[in-house]
Design an enzyme around this catalytic site. Structure first.
Site, PDB file in Angstrom:
ATOM      1  CB  ILE A 157      -0.963   0.007   1.209  1.00  0.00           C
ATOM      2  CG1 ILE A 157      -1.752  -1.312   1.272  1.00  0.00           C
ATOM      3  CG2 ILE A 157      -1.884   1.231   1.161  1.00  0.00           C
ATOM      4  CD1 ILE A 157      -2.494  -1.690   0.009  1.00  0.00           C
ATOM      5  CD  GLN A 336      22.416  -0.286 -25.443  1.00  0.00           C
ATOM      6  OE1 GLN A 336      22.097  -0.676 -24.335  1.00  0.00           O
ATOM      7  NE2 GLN A 336      23.447  -0.782 -26.113  1.00  0.00           N
ATOM      8  CD  GLU A 363      -3.415   2.949  -9.746  1.00  0.00           C
ATOM      9  OE1 GLU A 363      -4.404   3.183 -10.469  1.00  0.00           O
ATOM     10  OE2 GLU A 363      -2.861   3.802  -9.055  1.00  0.00           O
TER      11      GLU A 363
HETATM   12  C1  LIG Z   1       5.206   0.170  -5.708  1.00  0.00           C
HETATM   13  C2  LIG Z   1       3.834  -0.436  -5.605  1.00  0.00           C
HETATM   14  C3  LIG Z   1       2.779   0.333  -5.111  1.00  0.00           C
HETATM   15  C4  LIG Z   1       1.504  -0.226  -4.958  1.00  0.00           C
HETATM   16  N1  LIG Z   1       0.507   0.532  -4.399  1.00  0.00           N
HETATM   17  C5  LIG Z   1      -0.694  -0.066  -4.126  1.00  0.00           C
HETATM   18  C6  LIG Z   1      -1.709   0.656  -3.404  1.00  0.00           C
HETATM   19  O1  LIG Z   1      -1.531   1.832  -3.039  1.00  0.00           O
HETATM   20  N2  LIG Z   1      -2.873   0.003  -3.114  1.00  0.00           N
HETATM   21  C7  LIG Z   1      -3.110  -1.299  -3.494  1.00  0.00           C
HETATM   22  O2  LIG Z   1      -4.180  -1.809  -3.192  1.00  0.00           O
HETATM   23  N3  LIG Z   1      -2.168  -2.007  -4.183  1.00  0.00           N
HETATM   24  C8  LIG Z   1      -0.961  -1.426  -4.508  1.00  0.00           C
HETATM   25  N4  LIG Z   1       0.009  -2.133  -5.178  1.00  0.00           N
HETATM   26  C9  LIG Z   1      -0.262  -3.535  -5.560  1.00  0.00           C
HETATM   27  C10 LIG Z   1      -0.387  -3.751  -7.061  1.00  0.00           C
HETATM   28  O3  LIG Z   1      -1.605  -3.248  -7.529  1.00  0.00           O
HETATM   29  C11 LIG Z   1      -0.202  -5.253  -7.298  1.00  0.00           C
HETATM   30  O4  LIG Z   1       1.166  -5.544  -7.094  1.00  0.00           O
HETATM   31  C12 LIG Z   1      -0.629  -5.685  -8.694  1.00  0.00           C
HETATM   32  O5  LIG Z   1      -2.011  -5.579  -8.838  1.00  0.00           O
HETATM   33  C13 LIG Z   1      -0.168  -7.099  -9.033  1.00  0.00           C
HETATM   34  O6  LIG Z   1      -0.497  -7.996  -8.014  1.00  0.00           O
HETATM   35  P1  LIG Z   1       0.628  -9.008  -7.471  1.00  0.00           P
HETATM   36  O7  LIG Z   1       1.832  -8.208  -7.201  1.00  0.00           O
HETATM   37  O8  LIG Z   1       0.056  -9.793  -6.359  1.00  0.00           O
HETATM   38  O9  LIG Z   1       0.947  -9.957  -8.704  1.00  0.00           O
HETATM   39  P2  LIG Z   1       0.158 -11.309  -9.090  1.00  0.00           P
HETATM   40  O10 LIG Z   1      -1.298 -11.034  -9.180  1.00  0.00           O
HETATM   41  O11 LIG Z   1       0.616 -12.425  -8.222  1.00  0.00           O
HETATM   42  O12 LIG Z   1       0.709 -11.554 -10.568  1.00  0.00           O
HETATM   43  C14 LIG Z   1       1.950 -12.211 -10.833  1.00  0.00           C
HETATM   44  C15 LIG Z   1       2.061 -12.382 -12.360  1.00  0.00           C
HETATM   45  O13 LIG Z   1       0.993 -13.219 -12.830  1.00  0.00           O
HETATM   46  C16 LIG Z   1       0.254 -12.539 -13.842  1.00  0.00           C
HETATM   47  N5  LIG Z   1      -1.166 -12.908 -13.730  1.00  0.00           N
HETATM   48  C17 LIG Z   1      -1.959 -12.947 -12.630  1.00  0.00           C
HETATM   49  N6  LIG Z   1      -3.197 -13.302 -12.964  1.00  0.00           N
HETATM   50  C18 LIG Z   1      -3.202 -13.507 -14.315  1.00  0.00           C
HETATM   51  C19 LIG Z   1      -4.199 -13.916 -15.269  1.00  0.00           C
HETATM   52  N7  LIG Z   1      -5.464 -14.147 -14.906  1.00  0.00           N
HETATM   53  N8  LIG Z   1      -3.828 -14.014 -16.566  1.00  0.00           N
HETATM   54  C20 LIG Z   1      -2.559 -13.748 -16.955  1.00  0.00           C
HETATM   55  N9  LIG Z   1      -1.577 -13.365 -16.112  1.00  0.00           N
HETATM   56  C21 LIG Z   1      -1.898 -13.257 -14.809  1.00  0.00           C
HETATM   57  C22 LIG Z   1       0.476 -11.058 -13.543  1.00  0.00           C
HETATM   58  O14 LIG Z   1       0.239 -10.264 -14.696  1.00  0.00           O
HETATM   59  C23 LIG Z   1       1.934 -11.051 -13.110  1.00  0.00           C
HETATM   60  O15 LIG Z   1       2.759 -11.056 -14.244  1.00  0.00           O
HETATM   61  C24 LIG Z   1       1.282  -1.574  -5.363  1.00  0.00           C
HETATM   62  C25 LIG Z   1       2.333  -2.330  -5.895  1.00  0.00           C
HETATM   63  C26 LIG Z   1       3.602  -1.789  -6.000  1.00  0.00           C
HETATM   64  C27 LIG Z   1       4.714  -2.666  -6.546  1.00  0.00           C
END
Ligand SMILES: Cc1cc2nc3c(=O)[nH]c(=O)nc-3n(C[C@H](O)[C@H](O)[C@H](O)COP(=O)(O)OP(=O)(O)OC[C@H]3O[C@@H](n4cnc5c(N)ncnc54)[C@H](O)[C@@H]3O)c2cc1C
Length: 380
Positions: A157, A336, A363
């Site tokens: 978050i 690069q 997002e």
């Molecule tokens: C710096 C930073 C700030 C953030 N700020 C916030 C915030 O303020 N509030 C908040 O709520 N969240 C926040 N997030 C969370 C962010 O929205 C999530 O990291 C993001 O939605 C991806 O979720 P995950 O990291 O769990 O990846 P996962 O969902 O585990 O995904 C891992 C991989 O699998 C792929 N994948 C997953 N499902 C599928 C599918 N159905 N089909 C194909 N590919 C798939 C994804 O594309 C990715 O490549 C933040 C993240 C970061 C890194």
């Protein structure tokens, strides 16, 4: 669509540009290396109206449109992606959710404080095991009389520790059922609500990313936003606007990297010529400029639809998907162009390169954007 930039947009751009150059640029690497989240900078941006760009004047905001909002995020991100990301999360996630779904009383209470930056906002949807699959959240809110008891942890978050107020989406029904989540506003200092682990990140290091922990956190029903069961739907609408933010953030990073590479390519001599005279370099600049222009148009299209209150889920996802991938490609090519110097912290492109990657993840990842776009184009 009118492509001319209005006088008000130009003025807002100048304000954001001046602020970024005077107050952010001198400290960019210091904050990045020490992972400092510079709260005082956000308070200053509050005084300039940059923390409530889309908030109507009646609630203490700047009352501007999505065109000005895009411009502000871009100008700040051209100098520092981290500050751009935090500004975007504050404006469009936390503040945007309250603006769209809060009661009049809640708006009166929170919007002026968010717009002035008296309060820094956070928005909690993601959890450790539910990122892309956010609807499967485990953090629960259980109704007891006129109160709700929240238990669970939100991860990743933005402003999870420093946020003064958070919008948190919790599960209020059975897992994997429709209408099973609800949004709440929780203030820092509420017993049972605390910031948790802070992430040590590749990029965006001056934007605080941390857990928000809820341990029998009790809030009155008056802190609920909208109907019980409407939380996930609200969050998806907030993310439509949020995707304009991340597209704008991506554009700022891409433009910052491109402008640095353009200048360097004309100053750096090899074989007695500026490196821009080599087609291998000038074609990179041509690709960068073209892709940035295309990403810009997609983002403006999404802004235009949002302003006219037209459906824009597909266009916002397209803008976010394309602009974020462009930011990664452009910043990679900028490194690069700089050669070995680009690989050092003495020049700005290595930071653009590190920061850009977040744009394809936060997002909604690029893969999730493609799911949203294909769902929209296949819908009858
Ligand atoms: C710096 C930073 C700030 C953030 N700020 C916030 C915030 O303020 N509030 C908040 O709520 N969240 C926040 N997030 C969370 C962010 O929205 C999530 O990291 C993001 O939605 C991806 O979720 P995950 O990291 O769990 O990846 P996962 O969902 O585990 O995904 C891992 C991989 O699998 C792929 N994948 C997953 N499902 C599928 C599918 N159905 N089909 C194909 N590919 C798939 C994804 O594309 C990715 O490549 C933040 C993240 C970061 C890194």
């Amino acid at each position: 669509m009118d492509f001319s930039v209005s006088e008000i947009t130009q003025q807002v751009a100048q304000t954001a540009r001046d602020f970024a150059n005077q107050r952010i640029r001198p400290n960019v690497m210091l904050w990045d290396e020490s992972q400092v989240f510079p709260v005082e900078i956000f308070k200053e941006m509050g005084q300039l109206g940059l923390m409530g760009v889309l908030v109507p004047e009646e609630y203490g905001g700047a009352g501007l449109s999505y065109f000005e909002y895009k411009t502000v995020i871009e100008e700040i991100a051209k100098v520092c992606g981290s500050i751009g990301l935090s500004l975007a999360a504050h404006n469009s996630l936390c503040t945007g959710h309250i603006l769209s779904f809060a009661t009049e009383e809640q708006k009166q209470k929170y919007l002026p404080r968010l717009a002035s930056a008296e309060f820094i906002g956070a928005w909690g949807l993601t959890e450790a095991n539910t990122g892309s699959d956010a609807g499967n959240m485990k953090c629960t809110a259980v109704k007891k009389g006129d109160e709700w008891v929240i238990n669970g942890t939100k991860n990743w978050i933005t402003h999870g520790i420093s946020g003064d107020v958070a919008v948190v989406v919790c599960r209020t029904g059975e897992p994997r059922t429709k209408d099973n989540s609800t949004a709440f506003i929780v203030e820092r200092g509420t017993p049972g609500f605390s910031g948790g682990k802070k992430e040590n990140k590749l990029g965006m290091r001056a934007s605080e990313t941390a857990e928000m922990v809820f341990d029998n956190c009790i809030i009155p029903d008056s802190q609920r936003m909208g109907e019980v069961g409407d939380g996930f739907r609200q969050a998806m609408k907030v993310l439509d606007g949020g995707r304009i933010s991340i597209a704008s953030l991506s554009l700022g990073i891409a433009k910052g990297a491109y402008e640095a590479a353009l200048q360097y390519s004309q100053e750096r001599y090899q074989f007695d010529k500026p490196i821009s005279s080599f087609q291998g370099i000038s074609f990179k600049l041509a690709d960068m400029a073209t892709e940035i222009a295309a990403a810009d148009l997609l983002t403006m299209q999404a802004c235009d639809l949002k302003i006219r209150k037209q459906p824009m889920t597909r266009e916002a996802a397209m803008a976010k998907y394309y602009a974020s991938e462009v930011a990664v490609r452009v910043s990679t090519e900028a490194v690069q162009v700089f050669g070995g110097y680009g690989y050092t912290k003495d020049f700005p492109v290595e930071k653009f390169y590190r920061d850009s990657k977040l744009c394809t993840i936060g997002e909604g990842t690029s893969e999730i954007q493609k799911i949203v776009i294909s769902r929209e184009i296949l819908r009858k």
